[in-house]
Design an enzyme around this catalytic site. Structure first.
Site, PDB file in Angstrom:
ATOM      1  N   ARG A 296     -37.560  98.134   0.237  1.00  0.00           N
ATOM      2  CA  ARG A 296     -36.734  99.311  -0.067  1.00  0.00           C
ATOM      3  C   ARG A 296     -36.708 100.197   1.169  1.00  0.00           C
ATOM      4  O   ARG A 296     -37.431  99.934   2.127  1.00  0.00           O
ATOM      5  CB  ARG A 296     -37.294 100.076  -1.268  1.00  0.00           C
ATOM      6  CG  ARG A 296     -38.686 100.632  -1.011  1.00  0.00           C
ATOM      7  CD  ARG A 296     -39.187 101.550  -2.114  1.00  0.00           C
ATOM      8  NE  ARG A 296     -40.581 101.872  -1.861  1.00  0.00           N
ATOM      9  CZ  ARG A 296     -41.324 102.646  -2.625  1.00  0.00           C
ATOM     10  NH1 ARG A 296     -40.813 103.197  -3.717  1.00  0.00           N
ATOM     11  NH2 ARG A 296     -42.571 102.901  -2.323  1.00  0.00           N
TER      12      ARG A 296
ATOM     13  N   CYS B  76     -30.332 101.636   7.610  1.00  0.00           N
ATOM     14  CA  CYS B  76     -30.171 102.478   8.798  1.00  0.00           C
ATOM     15  C   CYS B  76     -29.213 103.608   8.440  1.00  0.00           C
ATOM     16  O   CYS B  76     -28.155 103.367   7.863  1.00  0.00           O
ATOM     17  CB  CYS B  76     -29.589 101.634   9.924  1.00  0.00           C
ATOM     18  SG  CYS B  76     -28.932 102.636  11.263  1.00  0.00           S
TER      19      CYS B  76
ATOM     20  N   GLU C 174     -37.914 109.762  -0.997  1.00  0.00           N
ATOM     21  CA  GLU C 174     -38.858 109.752   0.123  1.00  0.00           C
ATOM     22  C   GLU C 174     -38.263 109.211   1.422  1.00  0.00           C
ATOM     23  O   GLU C 174     -38.661 108.143   1.909  1.00  0.00           O
ATOM     24  CB  GLU C 174     -40.113 108.964  -0.239  1.00  0.00           C
ATOM     25  CG  GLU C 174     -40.976 109.640  -1.273  1.00  0.00           C
ATOM     26  CD  GLU C 174     -42.339 108.959  -1.455  1.00  0.00           C
ATOM     27  OE1 GLU C 174     -42.496 107.793  -1.047  1.00  0.00           O
ATOM     28  OE2 GLU C 174     -43.243 109.598  -2.000  1.00  0.00           O
TER      29      GLU C 174
ATOM     30  N   CYS D 157     -27.369 102.793  16.044  1.00  0.00           N
ATOM     31  CA  CYS D 157     -28.208 103.943  16.370  1.00  0.00           C
ATOM     32  C   CYS D 157     -28.089 104.282  17.853  1.00  0.00           C
ATOM     33  O   CYS D 157     -28.012 105.442  18.236  1.00  0.00           O
ATOM     34  CB  CYS D 157     -29.662 103.677  15.994  1.00  0.00           C
ATOM     35  SG  CYS D 157     -29.929 103.836  14.216  1.00  0.00           S
TER      36      CYS D 157
ATOM     37  N   GLU E 295     -43.935 113.531  -7.829  1.00  0.00           N
ATOM     38  CA  GLU E 295     -44.750 112.373  -8.210  1.00  0.00           C
ATOM     39  C   GLU E 295     -46.206 112.784  -8.065  1.00  0.00           C
ATOM     40  O   GLU E 295     -46.627 113.167  -6.978  1.00  0.00           O
ATOM     41  CB  GLU E 295     -44.469 111.167  -7.303  1.00  0.00           C
ATOM     42  CG  GLU E 295     -43.058 110.635  -7.422  1.00  0.00           C
ATOM     43  CD  GLU E 295     -42.807 109.396  -6.555  1.00  0.00           C
ATOM     44  OE1 GLU E 295     -43.773 108.821  -6.041  1.00  0.00           O
ATOM     45  OE2 GLU E 295     -41.632 109.045  -6.398  1.00  0.00           O
TER      46      GLU E 295
ATOM     47  N   TRP F 290     -51.818 100.894  -3.119  1.00  0.00           N
ATOM     48  CA  TRP F 290     -51.327 100.649  -1.760  1.00  0.00           C
ATOM     49  C   TRP F 290     -52.283 101.000  -0.627  1.00  0.00           C
ATOM     50  O   TRP F 290     -51.886 101.005   0.531  1.00  0.00           O
ATOM     51  CB  TRP F 290     -49.980 101.350  -1.571  1.00  0.00           C
ATOM     52  CG  TRP F 290     -49.869 102.733  -2.133  1.00  0.00           C
ATOM     53  CD1 TRP F 290     -49.514 103.058  -3.406  1.00  0.00           C
ATOM     54  CD2 TRP F 290     -50.102 103.979  -1.467  1.00  0.00           C
ATOM     55  NE1 TRP F 290     -49.507 104.430  -3.577  1.00  0.00           N
ATOM     56  CE2 TRP F 290     -49.854 105.012  -2.402  1.00  0.00           C
ATOM     57  CE3 TRP F 290     -50.477 104.338  -0.167  1.00  0.00           C
ATOM     58  CZ2 TRP F 290     -49.978 106.374  -2.096  1.00  0.00           C
ATOM     59  CZ3 TRP F 290     -50.604 105.690   0.146  1.00  0.00           C
ATOM     60  CH2 TRP F 290     -50.358 106.689  -0.820  1.00  0.00           C
TER      61      TRP F 290
ATOM     62  N   GLU G 222     -45.590  96.895  -7.555  1.00  0.00           N
ATOM     63  CA  GLU G 222     -46.561  97.953  -7.868  1.00  0.00           C
ATOM     64  C   GLU G 222     -47.261  97.733  -9.204  1.00  0.00           C
ATOM     65  O   GLU G 222     -47.586  98.675  -9.918  1.00  0.00           O
ATOM     66  CB  GLU G 222     -45.860  99.315  -7.829  1.00  0.00           C
ATOM     67  CG  GLU G 222     -45.388  99.659  -6.430  1.00  0.00           C
ATOM     68  CD  GLU G 222     -44.735 101.027  -6.310  1.00  0.00           C
ATOM     69  OE1 GLU G 222     -44.296 101.577  -7.332  1.00  0.00           O
ATOM     70  OE2 GLU G 222     -44.659 101.524  -5.177  1.00  0.00           O
ATOM     71  N   GLN G 223     -47.518  96.475  -9.529  1.00  0.00           N
ATOM     72  CA  GLN G 223     -48.149  96.197 -10.824  1.00  0.00           C
ATOM     73  C   GLN G 223     -49.560  96.758 -10.923  1.00  0.00           C
ATOM     74  O   GLN G 223     -50.026  97.085 -11.995  1.00  0.00           O
ATOM     75  CB  GLN G 223     -48.168  94.691 -11.079  1.00  0.00           C
ATOM     76  CG  GLN G 223     -46.762  94.114 -11.154  1.00  0.00           C
ATOM     77  CD  GLN G 223     -46.768  92.614 -11.347  1.00  0.00           C
ATOM     78  OE1 GLN G 223     -47.465  92.097 -12.202  1.00  0.00           O
ATOM     79  NE2 GLN G 223     -45.988  91.912 -10.543  1.00  0.00           N
ATOM     80  N   TYR G 224     -50.242  96.864  -9.767  1.00  0.00           N
ATOM     81  CA  TYR G 224     -51.625  97.348  -9.810  1.00  0.00           C
ATOM     82  C   TYR G 224     -51.716  98.868  -9.736  1.00  0.00           C
ATOM     83  O   TYR G 224     -52.777  99.417  -9.517  1.00  0.00           O
ATOM     84  CB  TYR G 224     -52.430  96.719  -8.677  1.00  0.00           C
ATOM     85  CG  TYR G 224     -52.691  95.248  -8.899  1.00  0.00           C
ATOM     86  CD1 TYR G 224     -53.559  94.834  -9.912  1.00  0.00           C
ATOM     87  CD2 TYR G 224     -52.060  94.289  -8.122  1.00  0.00           C
ATOM     88  CE1 TYR G 224     -53.785  93.485 -10.135  1.00  0.00           C
ATOM     89  CE2 TYR G 224     -52.280  92.942  -8.334  1.00  0.00           C
ATOM     90  CZ  TYR G 224     -53.149  92.544  -9.337  1.00  0.00           C
ATOM     91  OH  TYR G 224     -53.378  91.214  -9.556  1.00  0.00           O
TER      92      TYR G 224
HETATM   93  C1  GAL Z   1     -44.210 106.741  -3.710  1.00  0.00           C
HETATM   94  C2  GAL Z   1     -42.814 106.266  -4.113  1.00  0.00           C
HETATM   95  C3  GAL Z   1     -42.811 105.669  -5.498  1.00  0.00           C
HETATM   96  C4  GAL Z   1     -43.957 104.718  -5.662  1.00  0.00           C
HETATM   97  C5  GAL Z   1     -45.232 105.435  -5.378  1.00  0.00           C
HETATM   98  C6  GAL Z   1     -46.460 104.576  -5.590  1.00  0.00           C
HETATM   99  O1  GAL Z   1     -44.324 106.826  -2.330  1.00  0.00           O
HETATM  100  O2  GAL Z   1     -41.908 107.336  -4.082  1.00  0.00           O
HETATM  101  O3  GAL Z   1     -41.589 105.003  -5.702  1.00  0.00           O
HETATM  102  O4  GAL Z   1     -43.791 103.641  -4.791  1.00  0.00           O
HETATM  103  O5  GAL Z   1     -45.236 105.878  -4.052  1.00  0.00           O
HETATM  104  O6  GAL Z   1     -47.628 105.315  -5.392  1.00  0.00           O
HETATM  105 ZN    ZN Z   2     -29.840 101.764  13.132  1.00  0.00          ZN
END
Ligand code: GAL
Ligand code: ZN
Length: 627
Positions: free
Chosen positions: A104, A108, A143, A157, A297, A305, A345-347
């Site tokens: 995601r 550009c 974000e 660019c 969020e 992550w 992002e299952q975890y």
């Molecule tokens: C953020 C993002 C979300 C999700 C989240 C996971 O940076 O906006 O879509 O990925 O992290 O912690």
């Molecule tokens: Zn570019």
């Protein structure tokens, strides 16, 4: 009152479940639901064929439970068909490799096809939802810059950069002079010759790289501006925001904040060192527009992550939520309602587990909603301490740290932490800020010179302001070439001192050249000594006085920190990175509890106290309201 909510993805769950989810949200005391940010593929499954019916239905179901909607424009994930039609939308890395689809934020901001399709989609989408009664406001995209995606290195660019430079410098002579292109034979005779950062045998010009950062940040500010314009037209009376990130600086957030009604922030404390750095990020967000902001969020439990993803102790999600409110957040939206059963992002925890049963975060969100139900909307008053935070200064230093541990962010953090430990409120200020109302203002490493700044600030100092400048201030012209005057450029009469030399201090683990070290500590006339690290400048006083001199090593006996009284105020120049700021910033009683005073909308004053160790929180009305 402050409100709570959650991020919800109706497209991830069967329709039959939506009703039950909405009821569960209501029972947790949530009042807002954020949706849509990654669903371009569902809104436009085939080129030009739109499908909004599923989202219409989801909104109906949620609003039947009294929930209000924050809708997002889904431009963070252009659908596969679009990326197949226009593979050039995908970003290019500095090594010239185009990233693959499937992630995601991989677009550009300067590719015409992406801009054209984003405009078309945003226009159609905001026309459809702009006046929907359940939608209270909008989040643009998601974000910007996430995953180091602000800068792209594609041909579009490069061409746009050359145009941006033409607009900025007007003539090549001006550009060549601003960057000092005579160094390593880089004088440009045509705009098309100008390169962009890439893999090179030796570093490229700092001026070019700094301008590329400005340009890349501007590209997303412009992209956001395009969406703001559609929303202002198609979504009358609705607010517009964007979700900003923790410890992030590839975008100039002061500029990104300008077009928005308020800033939103995604608070993932596990990405930070602890409550002080979380607080610093929150204060930066509040300061960007000097008004209440949203947590769009909030980490709801464990995330997935980091290299390690520690468990979140009971009570922590609740404490994080209250810390947000204490720093001026008016809404806390948890990410996400239910843990994902598929995808990357299952975890990552949600308020609910994979199977729909309640997770710890759910109960804590419920408690938070309950804790704040009798609290009015709160605003943080202006602080007495201001710390200037400037993205261009940060970039300039990051491009040439000279000492590998030199970090602008770290310096700001250490300064901030000194006040945080004593629960003293701090505002962050842009470089061009009006300093009225502040008692102390710190300019940490303000490396770029700003014409007329010293004159402007000296009037404030004269009236009683306390200005603290650090090493590496006013060293570079805006094109990142060294100034041609004594340092700190333009400030020497205000400081009553000038820099005679600068040195880096390698860490103890660096054992080469043991005699080539500036030293380890500075000492006051009273004999108190403070260790320093990383950077050491020697100073010479004129009308100022020496406050600390170097104690040992090569610099022994030379001035390190100066002080000058001026009018009713004073100016300190801090020549080295001290490891204890107390003698410079003042000594404050450390508080075991964090304590905040906020103003209620009804004129009341509230004290929020919370204990970062046992997570206990207290809201206390200390003065009643007039209305
Ligand atoms: C953020 C993002 C979300 C999700 C989240 C996971 O940076 O906006 O879509 O990925 O992290 O912690
Ligand atoms: Zn570019």
């Amino acid at each position: 009152m402050p409100i709570t909510g959650c991020a919800y993805y109706p497209e991830h769950w069967p329709r039959e479940r939506w009703k039950q989810d909405a009821e569960i949200m209501r029972k947790a005391g949530l009042s807002v639901v954020r949706m849509g940010e990654f669903a371009w593929d569902k809104f436009e499954p085939q080129p030009g064929k739109y499908d909004f019916a599923w989202m219409d239905e989801a909104i109906d179901i949620l609003s039947q439970e009294g929930l209000k909607i924050v809708m997002c424009t889904p431009t963070a994930t252009p659908p596969p068909w679009l990326l197949t039609q226009h593979p050039e939308i995908l970003r290019v890395e500095p090594n010239g490799v185009r990233v693959s689809a499937g992630g995601r934020r991989h677009s550009c901001a300067n590719v015409p096809a992406y801009l054209r399709h984003s405009r078309r989609l945003v226009d159609t989408f905001t026309r459809h939802y702009g006046s929907h009664p359940a939608i209270i406001g909008w989040q643009i995209d998601n974000e910007f810059g996430c995953g180091e995606t602000t800068r792209c290195y594609c041909d579009h660019c490069r061409q746009r950069f050359q145009e941006w430079l033409l607009e900025k410098y007007d003539t090549l002579d001006t550009l060549n002079a601003a960057w000092g292109t005579q160094f390593w034979g880089m004088t440009y005779s045509d705009w098309s010759e100008i390169p962009i950062p890439g893999i090179t045998t030796e570093p490229q010009s700092p001026g070019m790289r700094l301008d590329y950062r400005r340009f890349s940040s501007d590209s997303w500010v412009r992209f956001q501006q395009m969406q703001v314009e559609f929303l202002r037209q198609n979504a009358p009376g609705r607010w517009i925001t964007h979700n900003f990130m923790i410890r992030h600086w590839s975008l100039d957030y002061w500029k990104l904040a300008e077009d928005l009604d308020f800033v939103s922030y995604d608070n993932y404390p596990h990405g930070l060192r602890g409550p002080a750095e979380t607080a610093m990020n929150l204060d930066l967000m509040r300061s960007l527009k000097r008004k209440p902001f949203w947590i769009m969020e909030q980490q709801p439990g464990r995330v997935n992550w980091h290299p390690y993803n520690p468990p979140v102790p009971p009570g922590q999600v609740k404490a994080w939520s209250h810390q947000n409110i204490a720093h001026g957040a008016e809404a806390v939206v948890y990410f996400r309602f239910r843990a994902a059963r598929f995808g990357q992002e299952q975890y990552h925890d949600g308020l609910l587990k994979w199977d729909g049963s309640f997770d710890q975060g759910y109960f804590e969100a419920q408690e938070v909603a309950d804790d704040i139900k009798n609290v009015p909307p709160l605003t943080r008053p202006q602080a007495k301490i201001g710390i200037i935070f400037d993205y261009e200064d940060l970039w300039t230093v990051e491009l040439e740290p000279v000492h590998r541990d030199f970090s602008y962010w770290q310096l700001v953090y250490e300064l901030y932490q000194h006040f945080w430990e004593a629960s003293i409120p701090v505002d962050f200020l842009p470089r061009a800020a009006d300093l009225t109302g502040y008692e102390t203002v710190i300019l940490p490493c303000g490396i770029l010179q700003h014409e007329g700044e010293a004159e402007k600030w000296s009037a404030w100092v004269e009236k009683g302001g306390k200005l603290i400048l650090t090493f590496r201030t006013a060293v570079r012209e805006p094109g990142s070439i060294a100034v041609n005057e004594a340092l700190p450029a333009g400030f020497t009469s205000l400081t009553g001192a000038r820099v005679t030399g600068f040195h880096t201090a390698p860490p103890a683990t660096y054992t080469d050249w043991p005699d080539h070290r500036p030293g380890t500590a500075v000492i006051s006339p009273q004999g108190s000594s403070i260790a320093y690290k990383i950077w050491a400048e020697t100073l010479e006083t004129t009308s100022g006085e020496s406050l600390f001199t170097y104690k040992d090593g090569m610099l022994a006996g030379k001035t390190a920190i100066t002080h000058r009284r001026f009018g009713k105020g004073s100016v300190v120049y801090l020549g080295c990175w001290v490891t204890d700021f107390e003698p410079i910033l003042g000594s404050f009683k450390k508080k075991p509890l964090q304590e905040y005073l906020l103003n209620g909308e009804d004129g009341s004053t509230w004290r929020i106290t919370f204990d970062t160790a046992d997570f206990s929180v207290q809201y206390e009305q200390v003065e009643s309201g007039t209305s």
